[in-house]
Design a protein around this motif. Structure first.
Motif, PDB file in Angstrom:
ATOM      1  N   THR A 268       0.825  -1.209   0.000  1.00 57.48           N
ATOM      2  CA  THR A 268       0.000   0.000   0.000  1.00 57.48           C
ATOM      3  C   THR A 268       0.853   1.250   0.000  1.00 57.48           C
ATOM      4  O   THR A 268       0.573   2.226  -0.710  1.00 57.48           O
ATOM      5  CB  THR A 268      -0.924  -0.004   1.235  1.00 57.48           C
ATOM      6  N   PHE A 269       1.949   1.224   0.786  1.00 57.54           N
ATOM      7  CA  PHE A 269       2.845   2.376   0.852  1.00 57.54           C
ATOM      8  C   PHE A 269       3.497   2.649  -0.514  1.00 57.54           C
ATOM      9  O   PHE A 269       3.586   3.789  -0.960  1.00 57.54           O
ATOM     10  CB  PHE A 269       3.920   2.131   1.916  1.00 57.54           C
ATOM     11  N   LEU A 270       3.958   1.559  -1.157  1.00 56.77           N
ATOM     12  CA  LEU A 270       4.580   1.718  -2.473  1.00 56.77           C
ATOM     13  C   LEU A 270       3.589   2.261  -3.488  1.00 56.77           C
ATOM     14  O   LEU A 270       3.941   3.094  -4.339  1.00 56.77           O
ATOM     15  CB  LEU A 270       5.144   0.366  -2.944  1.00 56.77           C
ATOM     16  N   TRP A 271       2.340   1.799  -3.408  1.00 54.53           N
ATOM     17  CA  TRP A 271       1.312   2.275  -4.332  1.00 54.53           C
ATOM     18  C   TRP A 271       1.064   3.771  -4.159  1.00 54.53           C
ATOM     19  O   TRP A 271       1.004   4.517  -5.131  1.00 54.53           O
ATOM     20  CB  TRP A 271       0.021   1.497  -4.097  1.00 54.53           C
ATOM     21  N   PHE A 272       0.932   4.201  -2.907  1.00 55.04           N
ATOM     22  CA  PHE A 272       0.752   5.625  -2.631  1.00 55.04           C
ATOM     23  C   PHE A 272       1.966   6.437  -3.045  1.00 55.04           C
ATOM     24  O   PHE A 272       1.847   7.563  -3.535  1.00 55.04           O
ATOM     25  CB  PHE A 272       0.451   5.848  -1.144  1.00 55.04           C
ATOM     26  N   LEU A 273       3.172   5.868  -2.859  1.00 53.71           N
ATOM     27  CA  LEU A 273       4.393   6.563  -3.249  1.00 53.71           C
ATOM     28  C   LEU A 273       4.442   6.766  -4.759  1.00 53.71           C
ATOM     29  O   LEU A 273       4.772   7.856  -5.250  1.00 53.71           O
ATOM     30  CB  LEU A 273       5.619   5.764  -2.788  1.00 53.71           C
ATOM     31  N   LEU A 274       4.092   5.720  -5.514  1.00 53.60           N
ATOM     32  CA  LEU A 274       4.060   5.841  -6.970  1.00 53.60           C
ATOM     33  C   LEU A 274       3.009   6.850  -7.424  1.00 53.60           C
ATOM     34  O   LEU A 274       3.236   7.635  -8.357  1.00 53.60           O
ATOM     35  CB  LEU A 274       3.787   4.472  -7.599  1.00 53.60           C
ATOM     36  N   LEU A 275       1.839   6.821  -6.776  1.00 51.35           N
ATOM     37  CA  LEU A 275       0.780   7.760  -7.115  1.00 51.35           C
ATOM     38  C   LEU A 275       1.218   9.199  -6.858  1.00 51.35           C
ATOM     39  O   LEU A 275       0.994  10.100  -7.684  1.00 51.35           O
ATOM     40  CB  LEU A 275      -0.476   7.440  -6.304  1.00 51.35           C
ATOM     41  N   ALA A 276       1.887   9.420  -5.712  1.00 49.69           N
ATOM     42  CA  ALA A 276       2.356  10.766  -5.374  1.00 49.69           C
ATOM     43  C   ALA A 276       3.414  11.235  -6.368  1.00 49.69           C
ATOM     44  O   ALA A 276       3.396  12.393  -6.824  1.00 49.69           O
ATOM     45  CB  ALA A 276       2.904  10.787  -3.960  1.00 49.69           C
ATOM     46  N   CYS A 277       4.325  10.337  -6.737  1.00 48.06           N
ATOM     47  CA  CYS A 277       5.369  10.697  -7.705  1.00 48.06           C
ATOM     48  C   CYS A 277       4.759  11.007  -9.074  1.00 48.06           C
ATOM     49  O   CYS A 277       5.155  11.978  -9.741  1.00 48.06           O
ATOM     50  CB  CYS A 277       6.384   9.556  -7.828  1.00 48.06           C
TER      51      CYS A 277
END
Length: 405
Positions: free
Chosen positions: A16-25
């Protein structure tokens, strides 16, 4: 041993953290790309700024007007528009200085009506433009193709209390078919070409193009006013300095690159063959036909001499109004000058060609309900004016669009 049940929540949280990180980037990258586009950074990579050029946007304005066959420019001289006036004179366009801005637009309107081309007026910002409102409204009602060029405060100083700065676009949108404010020098040519085409297409009328100071004056003068002579200190000062330098570069990037300057194709309304055939059938059975020609019948592309020949071939008695007056000369046998109301009551077929059922025809009350009425008009609202009360058309011809040169 590691408990699988305990490891599962950790893996889920990490995903979930990686998904949010990719979305933010991704969101950040998209925002940066949009900002770069709006700042003109991508355009400036391919189109450079000639900082040594003494050319100015007024030359682009004059070039487009000359390419469209404009011979006269009516004005009341003002500092906001001086470059375009100087450039027009250099290219052989006669600049006629008037005593009042409304007179300049009335004169442009007269040129448009008498020549069938676009009349052009240029006035300064603020009160210069507000003074033209009566004449622009008159051109709108008369369906006269005029181009109004208006000065304005620099693009960066609008809505900041600049000299003679008002919301000019909101003032002219209800009056003009086309309104545009030029934001970069490179946009002058395509904007003016679109405006000239809009003025003449469909139902003709006035158009307005706003030309701010910084798109008309040369680079070195705009730079002197826009960029501080001394470099500011501090982070905020550096950011502001970069923004102003980039704003100036985007204003003039690609300004002097070659662009097409000539007329765009016009949308010229033409009746369909089926509509023409139905009108022919109605008229062929008429015993007492009557033709009313209004100003719109004289609009291009049909020249007056061809319209006169068509009326004479048709052989239908007619009344002439507006710009159609004088079409048949002084003593033509088809031209009726008196007792129009009585003639309309007795006619079995009436052709309203560019004539509107407004107060001049008693809102349609002078038309006999027994008459078959053919109405021809480029504007649907005018074509059917008061038809829901006093009269009904047998055939309503609102011409379809056809691309013209």
């Amino acid at each position: 041993m590691e408990n699988p049940a305990a490891a599962a929540p950790d893996a889920s949280a990490e995903g979930t953290f990686l998904w949010f990180l990719l979305l933010a980037c991704g969101t950040l990258v998209a925002a940066l790309l949009v900002a770069a586009h709006r700042l003109g950074l991508f355009y400036q990579l391919m189109h450079k700024v000639d900082e040594t050029s003494i050319r100015h946007g007024g030359e682009n304005v004059a070039a487009v007007l000359r390419a469209h066959g404009v011979r006269f420019l009516f004005t009341l001289v003002g500092g906001h528009i001086s470059p375009l006036l100087v450039a027009c004179e250099k290219l052989g366009i006669r600049v006629v200085d008037t005593r009042h801005e409304v007179t300049a637009v009335f004169a442009a309107d007269a040129v448009a009506r008498l020549t069938g081309t676009v009349g052009v007026a240029a006035v300064t910002a603020g009160p210069g433009l507000t003074n033209t409102v009566t004449a622009v409204k008159n051109a709108q009602v008369a369906q006269s193709p005029i181009l109004l060029l208006g000065g304005a405060a620099s693009t960066l100083l609008q809505k900041r209390g600049a000299l003679q700065a008002i919301d000019q676009m909101s003032l002219f949108r209800p009056l003009c078919k086309f309104c545009a404010s030029v934001r970069r020098v490179r946009d002058i040519v395509p904007t003016l070409r679109a405006a000239m085409a809009a003025a003449q297409s469909d139902t003709p009328g006035p158009v307005f193009v706003e030309l701010p100071l910084d798109v008309l004056y040369p680079y070195f003068m705009v730079q002197k006013e826009l960029v501080p002579a001394k470099s500011p200190k501090g982070l905020m000062g550096l950011v502001i300095s970069w923004y102003l330098q980039n704003y100036l570069a985007n204003l003039f990037a690609g300004a002097w690159e070659a662009q097409p300057e000539g007329p765009l194709p016009l949308d010229i309304p033409q009746a369909s063959p089926q509509q023409v055939q139905r009108c022919v059938e109605i008229l062929s059975r008429a015993k007492r036909p009557l033709l009313l020609l209004g100003s719109q019948a004289l609009l291009p592309p049909t020249p007056a001499n061809k319209l006169r020949a068509a009326v004479e071939t048709l052989g239908v008695p007619c009344f002439l109004g507006g710009m159609a007056r004088g079409l048949l000369g002084r003593n033509h046998p088809l031209h009726i000058r008196q007792n129009r109301s009585a003639a309309l009551k007795k006619a079995d077929v009436i052709i309203l060609a560019g004539t509107v059922c407004d107060f001049r025809l008693s809102y349609g009350r002078v038309l006999s309900r027994r008459s078959k009425i053919i109405v021809i008009n480029r504007n649907r609202e005018e074509m059917l004016l008061n038809s829901d009360i006093f009269w009904k058309p047998q055939e309503a011809v609102q011409e379809r669009r056809q691309r013209g040169p």
